[in-house]
Design a protein around this motif. Structure first.
Motif, mmCIF file in Angstrom:
data_model
loop_
_atom_site.group_PDB
_atom_site.id
_atom_site.type_symbol
_atom_site.label_atom_id
_atom_site.label_comp_id
_atom_site.label_asym_id
_atom_site.label_seq_id
_atom_site.Cartn_x
_atom_site.Cartn_y
_atom_site.Cartn_z
ATOM 1 N N VAL A 71 4.232 5.086 -1.774
ATOM 2 C CA VAL A 71 3.540 4.931 -3.222
ATOM 3 C C VAL A 71 2.839 3.528 -3.242
ATOM 4 O O VAL A 71 2.510 3.395 -4.505
ATOM 5 C CB VAL A 71 4.194 5.592 -4.457
ATOM 6 N N HIS A 72 3.124 2.702 -2.435
ATOM 7 C CA HIS A 72 2.248 1.380 -2.381
ATOM 8 C C HIS A 72 3.076 0.378 -3.491
ATOM 9 O O HIS A 72 2.419 -0.463 -4.244
ATOM 10 C CB HIS A 72 0.915 1.296 -2.640
ATOM 11 N N HIS A 149 5.439 -8.758 6.551
ATOM 12 C CA HIS A 149 6.588 -8.165 6.116
ATOM 13 C C HIS A 149 6.518 -6.468 6.258
ATOM 14 O O HIS A 149 5.890 -6.154 7.421
ATOM 15 C CB HIS A 149 7.196 -8.507 5.116
ATOM 16 N N SER A 150 6.999 -5.825 5.318
ATOM 17 C CA SER A 150 6.926 -4.437 5.164
ATOM 18 C C SER A 150 5.878 -3.831 4.302
ATOM 19 O O SER A 150 6.159 -2.855 3.820
ATOM 20 C CB SER A 150 8.180 -3.767 5.006
ATOM 21 N N VAL A 151 4.976 -4.607 3.898
ATOM 22 C CA VAL A 151 3.778 -4.576 3.107
ATOM 23 C C VAL A 151 3.076 -2.998 3.122
ATOM 24 O O VAL A 151 2.825 -2.480 4.383
ATOM 25 C CB VAL A 151 2.535 -5.331 3.260
ATOM 26 N N PRO A 152 3.285 -2.205 2.143
ATOM 27 C CA PRO A 152 2.639 -0.752 2.384
ATOM 28 C C PRO A 152 1.361 -0.654 2.913
ATOM 29 O O PRO A 152 1.016 0.339 3.826
ATOM 30 C CB PRO A 152 2.686 -0.048 1.050
ATOM 31 N N ALA A 153 0.370 -1.337 2.691
ATOM 32 C CA ALA A 153 -1.092 -1.396 2.887
ATOM 33 C C ALA A 153 -0.821 -1.588 4.497
ATOM 34 O O ALA A 153 -1.703 -0.995 4.991
ATOM 35 C CB ALA A 153 -2.107 -2.349 2.442
ATOM 36 N N LEU A 154 -0.115 -2.426 5.093
ATOM 37 C CA LEU A 154 -0.140 -2.553 6.477
ATOM 38 C C LEU A 154 0.393 -1.350 7.168
ATOM 39 O O LEU A 154 -0.183 -0.949 8.355
ATOM 40 C CB LEU A 154 0.643 -3.709 6.738
ATOM 41 N N ASN A 155 1.257 -0.612 6.566
ATOM 42 C CA ASN A 155 1.763 0.291 7.254
ATOM 43 C C ASN A 155 0.811 1.553 7.426
ATOM 44 O O ASN A 155 0.651 2.191 8.265
ATOM 45 C CB ASN A 155 3.011 0.873 6.524
#
Length: 199
Positions: A71-72, A149-155
């Motif tokens: 959910v970002h 890092h684990s940024v949601p937008a990157l995933n």
């Protein structure tokens, strides 16, 4: 005649993929807000989970990390909570495992919904970026992980980029340790200075 006939089909498929991803995020966000889960994703909740039971605390920690990623919600505070509750070494290791799982789950879910929708972008910059990603997929993911890092937008972006799951997972496993170690060291030092550390 064939190119002119297939173009609208491709565009239509891409549109439905984007709508599926957006609908999923919106529905999941609404469910999190309505059920009150949003309030449960907090530093205090994470620390209390580890205080009550380390094993189940790890399970809850990972589940919250996965949900937050979908959910970002930025996952930085998960690392902070783990360091405060478990200390820098175990906090970093716990966050690493949970982050790898969260990133992988997000990739699989978003890929299932949106496939490689970003490949439908037809411009010079997109073609250049995809060419670089295709040429060195693991190295590209490692570099992106080191920075973001684990940024949601990157995933989400990588899931829709067409990169293979295997390359994504390897790049994530190799790319996450350095930023986690750096952030852990910085936060642990700050926690000691501020008197937050309990380990």
């Amino acid at each position: 005649m064939k190119p002119t006939e297939t173009a609208p089909v491709a565009s239509s498929h891409s549109r439905w993929r984007w709508l599926a991803v957006l609908a999923f995020v919106a529905l999941l966000w609404a469910a999190v807000e309505v059920t009150g889960l949003r309030q449960q994703i907090s530093l205090q909740a994470v620390r209390e989970g580890f205080d009550h039971h380390r094993v189940w605390g790890m399970v809850a920690f990972t589940a919250m990390f996965v949900l937050a990623n979908l959910v970002h919600i930025p996952g930085g505070f998960f690392l902070a909570a783990a360091v405060l509750a478990l200390g820098p070494v175990w906090g970093a290791l716990t966050t690493y495992v949970a982050a790898c799982i969260a990133c992988t789950v997000t990739f699989v879910v978003v890929r299932a919904l949106g496939a490689d929708a970003l490949r439908e972008l037809d411009n010079r910059l997109a073609r250049r970026l995809f060419a670089r990603l295709d040429a060195h997929p693991v190295r590209s993911v490692v570099m992106l992980r080191t920075v973001f890092h684990s940024v949601p937008a990157l995933n989400y972006t990588l899931a829709l980029s067409g990169v293979k799951l295997r390359d994504y997972v390897i790049g994530t496993l190799l790319g996450l340790p350095l930023p986690i170690l750096v952030i852990t060291a910085l936060f642990d030092t700050l926690a000691v200075w501020m008197g937050w550390a309990t380990h």
